[in-house]
Design a protein around this motif. Structure first.
Motif, mmCIF file in Angstrom:
data_model
loop_
_atom_site.group_PDB
_atom_site.id
_atom_site.type_symbol
_atom_site.label_atom_id
_atom_site.label_comp_id
_atom_site.label_asym_id
_atom_site.label_seq_id
_atom_site.Cartn_x
_atom_site.Cartn_y
_atom_site.Cartn_z
ATOM 1 N N UNK A 199 -18.662 -43.558 28.840
ATOM 2 C CA UNK A 199 -19.411 -42.742 27.894
ATOM 3 C C UNK A 199 -20.432 -43.648 27.219
ATOM 4 N N UNK A 200 -21.696 -43.313 27.340
ATOM 5 C CA UNK A 200 -22.783 -44.111 26.773
ATOM 6 C C UNK A 200 -23.367 -43.388 25.555
ATOM 7 N N UNK A 223 -25.031 -38.547 24.065
ATOM 8 C CA UNK A 223 -24.065 -39.411 24.747
ATOM 9 C C UNK A 223 -24.135 -39.075 26.233
ATOM 10 N N UNK A 224 -24.616 -40.037 27.029
ATOM 11 C CA UNK A 224 -24.729 -39.834 28.467
ATOM 12 C C UNK A 224 -23.439 -40.266 29.159
ATOM 13 N N UNK A 235 -26.220 -36.130 32.897
ATOM 14 C CA UNK A 235 -25.301 -35.319 32.111
ATOM 15 C C UNK A 235 -25.095 -35.951 30.736
ATOM 16 N N UNK A 236 -25.289 -35.165 29.689
ATOM 17 C CA UNK A 236 -25.137 -35.680 28.343
ATOM 18 C C UNK A 236 -24.660 -34.576 27.413
ATOM 19 N N UNK A 246 -22.580 -30.089 21.488
ATOM 20 C CA UNK A 246 -23.533 -29.316 22.283
ATOM 21 C C UNK A 246 -23.651 -29.950 23.653
ATOM 22 N N UNK A 247 -23.368 -29.178 24.694
ATOM 23 C CA UNK A 247 -23.465 -29.683 26.064
ATOM 24 C C UNK A 247 -24.897 -29.506 26.561
ATOM 25 N N UNK A 248 -25.446 -30.553 27.180
ATOM 26 C CA UNK A 248 -26.829 -30.529 27.635
ATOM 27 C C UNK A 248 -26.936 -30.631 29.156
ATOM 28 N N UNK A 249 -25.926 -30.128 29.847
ATOM 29 C CA UNK A 249 -25.931 -30.167 31.309
ATOM 30 C C UNK A 249 -24.990 -29.087 31.826
#
Length: 270
Positions: A199-200, A223-224, A235-236, A246-249
């Motif tokens: 987790x980045x 967080x990527x 995916x982040x 909040x999911x961004x992918x």
């Protein structure tokens, strides 16, 4: 913000006649700047400057911390209320002592803790430490390189930290200790078709070959996920100050298990 030298400020390697010494060695910060007057200066060394009479702003992070004055006699002056963290009035040496607070990031399970944003380097990660800091607003921290946490706190002249007491990932408002708790989150990337998971951007968090990580995260805008060594996927997710995610992918799904938020990768990632 990096300033430029101006003609009315000259640097010396020692205490020359007419020079002013600035001793900021007690502070946790490695550098300081006389805003719009000098470049960034090493605070681990007493700096001797040729400063003409006038008012000068002193800065170590994003906000200007205070103003001091050089009198026509060539000595240091400042308002009486600043004596709680400064000394040297009436002399040619301004000593910047700061106030003592404790930064406690032991609850974060990454091992590295937090880094004061903008003013330090990667040798200055804090797990739990008493530090000398200047009273100022808008201090911020990082949990990973280049990613500032969506949170700011103030340090008062009497050594208290102030922030929104309703935040669930930090505590200690009104005390001399700011304690970072983070939000507990589990990430499952077993369906990502990679070799593991990281987790980045979280400093010190290792690549997990089980393809799962349980971490305590501080809120940041992104967080990527990295599932293959040397390559970051697209995916982040975003962790908000109130703990919502909040999911961004479209390959990510959000659930909870035993009260722990779970982000699951549902298909292979590029």
């Amino acid at each position: 913000m990096r300033g430029r030298h101006r003609p009315d400020v000259r640097f010396t390697t020692g205490s020359a006649p007419g020079s002013i010494n600035i001793d900021a060695r007690p502070l946790m910060f490695r550098d300081f700047i006389i805003t719009n007057r000098t470049s960034w200066l090493d605070s681990r060394t007493v700096q001797s400057l040729q400063l003409g009479p006038g008012s000068y702003p002193f800065q170590v992070a994003a906000p200007i911390a205070f103003y001091f004055t050089i009198t026509p006699a060539g000595t240091v002056d400042y308002p009486a209320e600043l004596e709680e963290f400064l000394s040297g009035k009436g002399t040619r040496t301004l000593r910047v002592e700061g106030v003592i607070i404790t930064i406690d990031a032991r609850a974060l399970n990454t091992g590295a803790g937090v880094l004061m944003a903008y003013a330090t380097n990667h040798n200055d990660w804090i797990v739990c430490r008493r530090v000398r800091i200047l009273p100022a607003r808008s201090y911020a921290v990082q949990q990973g390189g280049g990613h500032v946490v969506s949170f700011q706190f103030e340090v008062t002249r009497d050594g208290r930290v102030l922030f929104d007491p309703g935040l669930g990932f930090v505590r200690g408002n009104g005390t001399s200790t700011v304690e970072f708790l983070g939000y507990l989150l589990h990430v499952d990337a077993r369906a990502a078709n990679g070799t593991g998971l990281q987790v980045l951007h979280v400093w010190g968090l290792p690549f997990s070959f089980t393809k799962q990580q349980t971490v305590r995260l501080l809120p940041t805008s992104s967080h990527y996920l990295q599932v293959v060594g040397g390559k970051v996927s697209d995916a982040k997710f975003t962790l908000q100050n109130n703990g919502s995610i909040t999911l961004n992918h479209d390959a990510l799904a959000l659930d909870s298990e035993g009260g722990v938020r779970v982000v699951t990768v549902t298909r292979p990632l590029q």
